[in-house]
Design an enzyme around this catalytic site. Structure first.
Site, PDB file in Angstrom:
ATOM      1  N   SER A 159       0.827  -1.208   0.000  1.00 17.24           N
ATOM      2  CA  SER A 159       0.000   0.000   0.000  1.00 17.24           C
ATOM      3  C   SER A 159       0.854   1.248   0.000  1.00 17.24           C
ATOM      4  O   SER A 159       0.395   2.321  -0.366  1.00 17.24           O
ATOM      5  CB  SER A 159      -0.841   0.064   1.275  1.00 17.24           C
TER       6      SER A 159
ATOM      7  N   ASN B  50      -3.800   6.015  -2.111  1.00 13.48           N
ATOM      8  CA  ASN B  50      -3.499   6.169  -0.680  1.00 13.48           C
ATOM      9  C   ASN B  50      -2.857   7.518  -0.354  1.00 13.48           C
ATOM     10  O   ASN B  50      -2.971   8.010   0.767  1.00 13.48           O
ATOM     11  CB  ASN B  50      -2.610   5.028  -0.180  1.00 13.48           C
TER      12      ASN B  50
ATOM     13  N   GLU C 162      -3.970  -0.335  -9.338  1.00 15.84           N
ATOM     14  CA  GLU C 162      -2.865   0.578  -9.632  1.00 15.84           C
ATOM     15  C   GLU C 162      -1.677  -0.258 -10.105  1.00 15.84           C
ATOM     16  O   GLU C 162      -1.255  -1.184  -9.407  1.00 15.84           O
ATOM     17  CB  GLU C 162      -2.465   1.378  -8.383  1.00 15.84           C
TER      18      GLU C 162
ATOM     19  N   HIS D 282      -1.349  -2.867  -7.097  1.00 11.77           N
ATOM     20  CA  HIS D 282      -2.048  -2.485  -5.867  1.00 11.77           C
ATOM     21  C   HIS D 282      -3.553  -2.633  -6.050  1.00 11.77           C
ATOM     22  O   HIS D 282      -4.184  -1.853  -6.773  1.00 11.77           O
ATOM     23  CB  HIS D 282      -1.674  -1.043  -5.486  1.00 11.77           C
TER      24      HIS D 282
HETATM   25  N1  3HC Z   1     -15.936  -9.888  -0.715  1.00  7.75           N
HETATM   26  C1  3HC Z   1     -16.642 -10.178  -1.805  1.00  7.75           C
HETATM   27  N2  3HC Z   1     -17.752  -9.528  -2.170  1.00  7.75           N
HETATM   28  C2  3HC Z   1     -18.146  -8.558  -1.359  1.00  7.75           C
HETATM   29  C3  3HC Z   1     -17.478  -8.197  -0.187  1.00  7.75           C
HETATM   30  C4  3HC Z   1     -16.312  -8.926   0.121  1.00  7.75           C
HETATM   31  N3  3HC Z   1     -15.573  -8.664   1.203  1.00  7.75           N
HETATM   32  N4  3HC Z   1     -18.117  -7.185   0.407  1.00  7.75           N
HETATM   33  C5  3HC Z   1     -19.174  -6.899  -0.355  1.00  7.75           C
HETATM   34  N5  3HC Z   1     -19.203  -7.716  -1.419  1.00  7.75           N
HETATM   35  C6  3HC Z   1     -20.150  -7.730  -2.516  1.00  7.75           C
HETATM   36  C7  3HC Z   1     -21.496  -8.184  -2.028  1.00  7.75           C
HETATM   37  O1  3HC Z   1     -21.606  -9.598  -2.109  1.00  7.75           O
HETATM   38  C8  3HC Z   1     -22.434  -7.485  -2.997  1.00  7.75           C
HETATM   39  O2  3HC Z   1     -22.422  -8.205  -4.225  1.00  7.75           O
HETATM   40  P1  3HC Z   1     -23.711  -8.213  -5.182  1.00  7.75           P
HETATM   41  O3  3HC Z   1     -23.928  -6.790  -5.628  1.00  7.75           O
HETATM   42  O4  3HC Z   1     -23.280  -9.113  -6.277  1.00  7.75           O
HETATM   43  O5  3HC Z   1     -24.830  -8.732  -4.364  1.00  7.75           O
HETATM   44  C9  3HC Z   1     -21.712  -6.162  -3.281  1.00  7.75           C
HETATM   45  O6  3HC Z   1     -20.335  -6.375  -2.956  1.00  7.75           O
HETATM   46  C10 3HC Z   1     -22.256  -5.029  -2.427  1.00  7.75           C
HETATM   47  O7  3HC Z   1     -22.144  -5.427  -1.089  1.00  7.75           O
HETATM   48  P2  3HC Z   1     -23.215  -5.119   0.049  1.00  7.75           P
HETATM   49  O8  3HC Z   1     -24.561  -4.949  -0.596  1.00  7.75           O
HETATM   50  O9  3HC Z   1     -23.060  -6.125   1.116  1.00  7.75           O
HETATM   51  O10 3HC Z   1     -22.718  -3.785   0.714  1.00  7.75           O
HETATM   52  P3  3HC Z   1     -22.458  -2.373   0.104  1.00  7.75           P
HETATM   53  O11 3HC Z   1     -23.340  -2.060  -1.047  1.00  7.75           O
HETATM   54  O12 3HC Z   1     -22.427  -1.493   1.283  1.00  7.75           O
HETATM   55  O13 3HC Z   1     -20.963  -2.477  -0.490  1.00  7.75           O
HETATM   56  C11 3HC Z   1     -18.646  -2.204  -0.238  1.00  7.75           C
HETATM   57  C12 3HC Z   1     -19.909  -2.886   0.290  1.00  7.75           C
HETATM   58  C13 3HC Z   1     -18.394  -2.651  -1.692  1.00  7.75           C
HETATM   59  C14 3HC Z   1     -17.494  -2.646   0.626  1.00  7.75           C
HETATM   60  C15 3HC Z   1     -18.878  -0.641  -0.214  1.00  7.75           C
HETATM   61  O14 3HC Z   1     -19.270  -0.241   1.071  1.00  7.75           O
HETATM   62  C16 3HC Z   1     -17.661   0.151  -0.610  1.00  7.75           C
HETATM   63  O15 3HC Z   1     -17.361   0.310  -1.781  1.00  7.75           O
HETATM   64  N6  3HC Z   1     -16.919   0.683   0.402  1.00  7.75           N
HETATM   65  C17 3HC Z   1     -15.715   1.432   0.175  1.00  7.75           C
HETATM   66  C18 3HC Z   1     -14.554   0.466   0.096  1.00  7.75           C
HETATM   67  C19 3HC Z   1     -13.273   1.175  -0.183  1.00  7.75           C
HETATM   68  O16 3HC Z   1     -13.152   2.398  -0.257  1.00  7.75           O
HETATM   69  N7  3HC Z   1     -12.199   0.363  -0.370  1.00  7.75           N
HETATM   70  C20 3HC Z   1     -10.873   0.866  -0.566  1.00  7.75           C
HETATM   71  C21 3HC Z   1     -10.167   0.869   0.740  1.00  7.75           C
HETATM   72  S1  3HC Z   1      -8.544   1.522   0.590  1.00  7.75           S
HETATM   73  C22 3HC Z   1      -7.626   0.208   0.105  1.00  7.75           C
HETATM   74  O17 3HC Z   1      -8.057  -0.906  -0.022  1.00  7.75           O
HETATM   75  C23 3HC Z   1      -6.195   0.502  -0.137  1.00  7.75           C
HETATM   76  C24 3HC Z   1      -5.327  -0.167   0.878  1.00  7.75           C
HETATM   77  O18 3HC Z   1      -4.021  -0.093   0.415  1.00  7.75           O
HETATM   78  C25 3HC Z   1      -5.403   0.482   2.245  1.00  7.75           C
END
Ligand code: 3HC
Length: 294
Positions: A119, A190, A152, A140
């Site tokens: 990251s 990030n 990325e 990434h």
């Molecule tokens: N694994 C697999 N599938 C998942 C999942 C997981 N952990 N979490 C959610 N899903 C799927 C669900 O099954 C659902 O699929 P479907 O549409 O086919 O039914 C879909 O994603 C939507 O999930 P939910 O309806 O349960 O929940 P939300 O609509 O609230 O979505 C989320 C969940 C996709 C996690 C959404 O809240 C989101 O986009 N959050 C922001 C996440 C983000 O910003 N991530 C980046 C973090 S920074 C990073 O990773 C960088 C690192 O270096 C720090």
């Protein structure tokens, strides 16, 4: 070079997701962990997600079985010997990563490519301890890797054209949106997202709003899918603190410094969603904001 077998180092938060999408992409995947418990935990999450997709009618049972059959979990690094590409997704600790790359470099095929899912750490520093810096790049992924569209592709100083091309082709095959990022600490996302989460913690420390109100504010006011404190819990507070430290050292800007609340939570073992508590308590039906000391 044709990729048929991918190795993934680490089957945690990111590693299990990368394993799953690579297996769904049709590749054989060897995933290596350091303990049976961690390996079982990651494979269990993949099985659960595949079962849920079958339940929802998004995947045929036979396809889900096929994905699982393509995954070879292992504790033995030498099982990565036949992989064409090895992606690491272990703890965000440079010393650990360097040790691991030296070990993998010694057993991997001469023409295998290596990629780090770091990251915030230097891709070039990791490439330098291997015999193949021209075949080394940053890939990434974002959490959850199964859902987030972005990849990325990070080209370090010594990354060759073939390796960079492989990164973009891999992203395309996985259905990801790819962007090219320079090998600076935090790459693109990030670099912008981490100070945002840290600033939300500082805003809470300064009494700007409650945990819930800060999160609701950014969801309803800026259309973010999650508020910044929920997101910090989701990323993992331990990971966020490690990234903050690396970026603070690299940029020497206060906005990258870990706020006291973050340090305190990590010291107490409250890593967010994965440990059951962070800014929220995840033990009940729905996450409840935690009362934090001033
Ligand atoms: N694994 C697999 N599938 C998942 C999942 C997981 N952990 N979490 C959610 N899903 C799927 C669900 O099954 C659902 O699929 P479907 O549409 O086919 O039914 C879909 O994603 C939507 O999930 P939910 O309806 O349960 O929940 P939300 O609509 O609230 O979505 C989320 C969940 C996709 C996690 C959404 O809240 C989101 O986009 N959050 C922001 C996440 C983000 O910003 N991530 C980046 C973090 S920074 C990073 O990773 C960088 C690192 O270096 C720090």
């Amino acid at each position: 070079m044709e990729i048929t077998k991918v190795g993934v180092l680490g089957c945690g938060l990111m590693g299990h997701g990368i394993t799953q999408i690579c297996a769904q992409g049709g590749w054989e995947v060897v995933v290596r962990e350091v303990s049976q418990e961690k390996l079982d935990g990651g494979i269990g999450k993949i099985s659960k997600q595949l079962a849920r997709a079958v339940e929802k009618g998004k995947l045929e049972q036979a396809d889900a079985d096929g994905v699982l059959a393509r995954i070879q979990p292992t504790l033995d690094c030498s099982d990565l010997g036949e992989c064409d590409l090895v992606i690491e997704a272990i703890t965000e600790d440079l010393e650990l990563k360097l040790e691991m790359w030296k070990e993998v470099d010694a057993i991997a095929k001469q023409d295998a490519y290596f990629a780090t899912n770091t990251s915030s750490l230097s891709v070039a520093d990791q490439a330098a301890v291997t015999s193949r810096p021209e075949r080394f790049l940053g890939l990434h992924f974002f959490n959850p890797a199964q859902v987030m569209p972005l990849l990325e592709v990070v080209r370090a100083e010594g990354t060759g054209d073939d390796a960079a091309r492989l990164g973009f082709e891999l992203g395309e095959k996985l259905g990801k949106t790819t962007v090219a990022a320079r090998d600076n600490r935090g790459f693109i996302v990030n670099r912008l997202l981490v100070p945002y989460m840290l600033d939300a913690i500082r805003a809470h420390e300064q009494g700007v709003g409650s945990i819930e109100d800060i999160d609701t504010g950014m969801k309803a006011g800026a259309s973010h899918p999650m508020g910044p404190l929920t997101l910090a819990d989701f990323v993992g507070l331990d990971t966020l603190a490690l990234i903050a430290d690396v970026m603070h050292e690299a940029y020497a800007e206060e906005r990258f410094a870990a706020p006291p609340t973050l340090t305190r939570l990590v010291e107490a073992g409250h890593y967010g969603r994965k440990s059951g508590q962070g800014f929220y308590d995840y033990s009940g039906e729905r996450p409840e904001p935690v009362e934090l000391d001033a």
